[in-house]
Design an enzyme around this catalytic site. Sequence first.
Site, PDB file in Angstrom:
ATOM      1  N   GLN A   7      36.689   8.090   2.328  1.00 14.12           N
ATOM      2  CA  GLN A   7      37.547   7.912   0.785  1.00 14.12           C
ATOM      3  C   GLN A   7      38.839   7.816   1.237  1.00 14.12           C
ATOM      4  OE1 GLN A   7      38.467  11.570  -1.209  1.00 14.12           O
ATOM      5  NE2 GLN A   7      37.436  10.554  -3.130  1.00 14.12           N
ATOM      6  N   GLY A   8      39.296   6.558   1.146  1.00 13.88           N
ATOM      7  CA  GLY A   8      41.041   6.699   1.091  1.00 13.88           C
ATOM      8  C   GLY A   8      41.930   6.428  -0.199  1.00 13.88           C
ATOM      9  N   ASN A   9      42.824   5.916   0.271  1.00 18.47           N
ATOM     10  CA  ASN A   9      43.872   6.372  -0.910  1.00 18.47           C
ATOM     11  C   ASN A   9      43.492   5.681  -2.771  1.00 18.47           C
ATOM     12  OD1 ASN A   9      46.100   8.329  -0.484  1.00 18.47           O
ATOM     13  ND2 ASN A   9      46.327   7.550   1.430  1.00 18.47           N
ATOM     14  N   THR A  10      43.108   4.433  -1.901  1.00 21.77           N
ATOM     15  CA  THR A  10      43.104   3.626  -3.211  1.00 21.77           C
ATOM     16  C   THR A  10      41.129   3.661  -3.489  1.00 21.77           C
ATOM     17  OG1 THR A  10      44.524   2.419  -3.209  1.00 21.77           O
ATOM     18  CG2 THR A  10      43.031   0.628  -3.955  1.00 21.77           C
ATOM     19  N   GLY A 107      45.404  11.217  10.496  1.00 23.52           N
ATOM     20  CA  GLY A 107      44.189  11.246   9.632  1.00 23.52           C
ATOM     21  C   GLY A 107      42.939  11.489   9.878  1.00 23.52           C
ATOM     22  N   ALA A 108      42.198  11.348   9.043  1.00 23.76           N
ATOM     23  CA  ALA A 108      41.085  11.469   9.312  1.00 23.76           C
ATOM     24  C   ALA A 108      40.253   9.840   9.689  1.00 23.76           C
ATOM     25  CB  ALA A 108      39.600  11.930   8.455  1.00 23.76           C
ATOM     26  N   ASP A 109      40.504   9.382   8.766  1.00 28.73           N
ATOM     27  CA  ASP A 109      40.820   7.784   8.703  1.00 28.73           C
ATOM     28  C   ASP A 109      41.024   7.283  10.183  1.00 28.73           C
ATOM     29  OD1 ASP A 109      43.063   8.740   8.211  1.00 28.73           O
ATOM     30  OD2 ASP A 109      43.166   6.270   6.662  1.00 28.73           O
ATOM     31  N   ARG A 110      42.343   7.425  10.548  1.00 27.50           N
ATOM     32  CA  ARG A 110      42.728   6.855  12.136  1.00 27.50           C
ATOM     33  C   ARG A 110      41.906   7.558  13.120  1.00 27.50           C
ATOM     34  NH1 ARG A 110      48.806   8.871  11.998  1.00 27.50           N
ATOM     35  NH2 ARG A 110      48.955   7.299  14.036  1.00 27.50           N
ATOM     36  N   THR A 132      46.013   1.518   1.139  1.00 25.61           N
ATOM     37  CA  THR A 132      46.954   1.865   0.618  1.00 25.61           C
ATOM     38  C   THR A 132      48.891   1.968   1.721  1.00 25.61           C
ATOM     39  OG1 THR A 132      45.656   3.180  -1.004  1.00 25.61           O
ATOM     40  CG2 THR A 132      48.487   3.447  -0.979  1.00 25.61           C
TER      41      THR A 132
END
EC number: 2.7.1.33
Length: 257
Positions: A7-10, A107-110, A132
């Site tokens: 899940q990203g911001n967009t 951040g988890a995504d990074r 985003t």
Amino acid sequence: MLLAIEQGNTNTLFAVHDGERWIAQWRAATDSTRTADEYAVWLSQLLSMAGLALGAFDGCIISSVVPQSIFNLRNLSRRYLHVEPLVIGENAELGIPIRIDKPSEAGADRLVNAIGAHIAYPGPLIVIDSGTATTFDVIAADGGFEGGVIAPGINLSMEALHTAAAKLPRVAIQKPQKVVGTDTVGAMQAGVFWGYIALIEGLIARIKAERDEPLTVVATGGVASLFHGATAAIDKFDPDLTIRGMLEIWRRNQAKA
């Protein structure tokens, strides 16, 4: 089977792995108010179209940069998949050094991207994730996360022009054939696109100069394909980098269980 939720911001990606390969992927607009029940209704319909069912999963991994959504995604897994999810940043062991001042702020995504890149490419690396926000992260040769740069995403930049300047229209982003626009739309597209290419090239050059070592540059993210062929500064374009990282984290944690 494994359900990976990224899940990203967009956007939010739901991907299904059957133990050998990714067999299905779907995207939904990120909505932090969507309940576990609403997710289940939406997901069950897509799974049914693919000949799958919610009850077929024996694992779930979640990576989210939207903290207020994690509760509902966790409940989706518990209530409808009947499995306890592995959540990046909570109960998942990553197995990499995090060499920044405040590791809890990464951040988890990074972190997922760092792992996905490290297992696929020889380091050290710069990983660019264009969404985003656009992040430029440095991954050491041993896979360690060493920090990076966070900049506004290209869509956010274009939207800011329209929102803050009364006479500038909302414009779709595309690669202009020339830098100097001859109308307002062309000028905006050129400014945002070529300005963004300059930002990418400039930050890569500065990171390389600061690190004083050869770095392979890998790009991923929702809009990374826009930059393909527009700059020689990016060595690899890898749309599957994030879910590859999630799968690797899942496997590492299963091995320790």
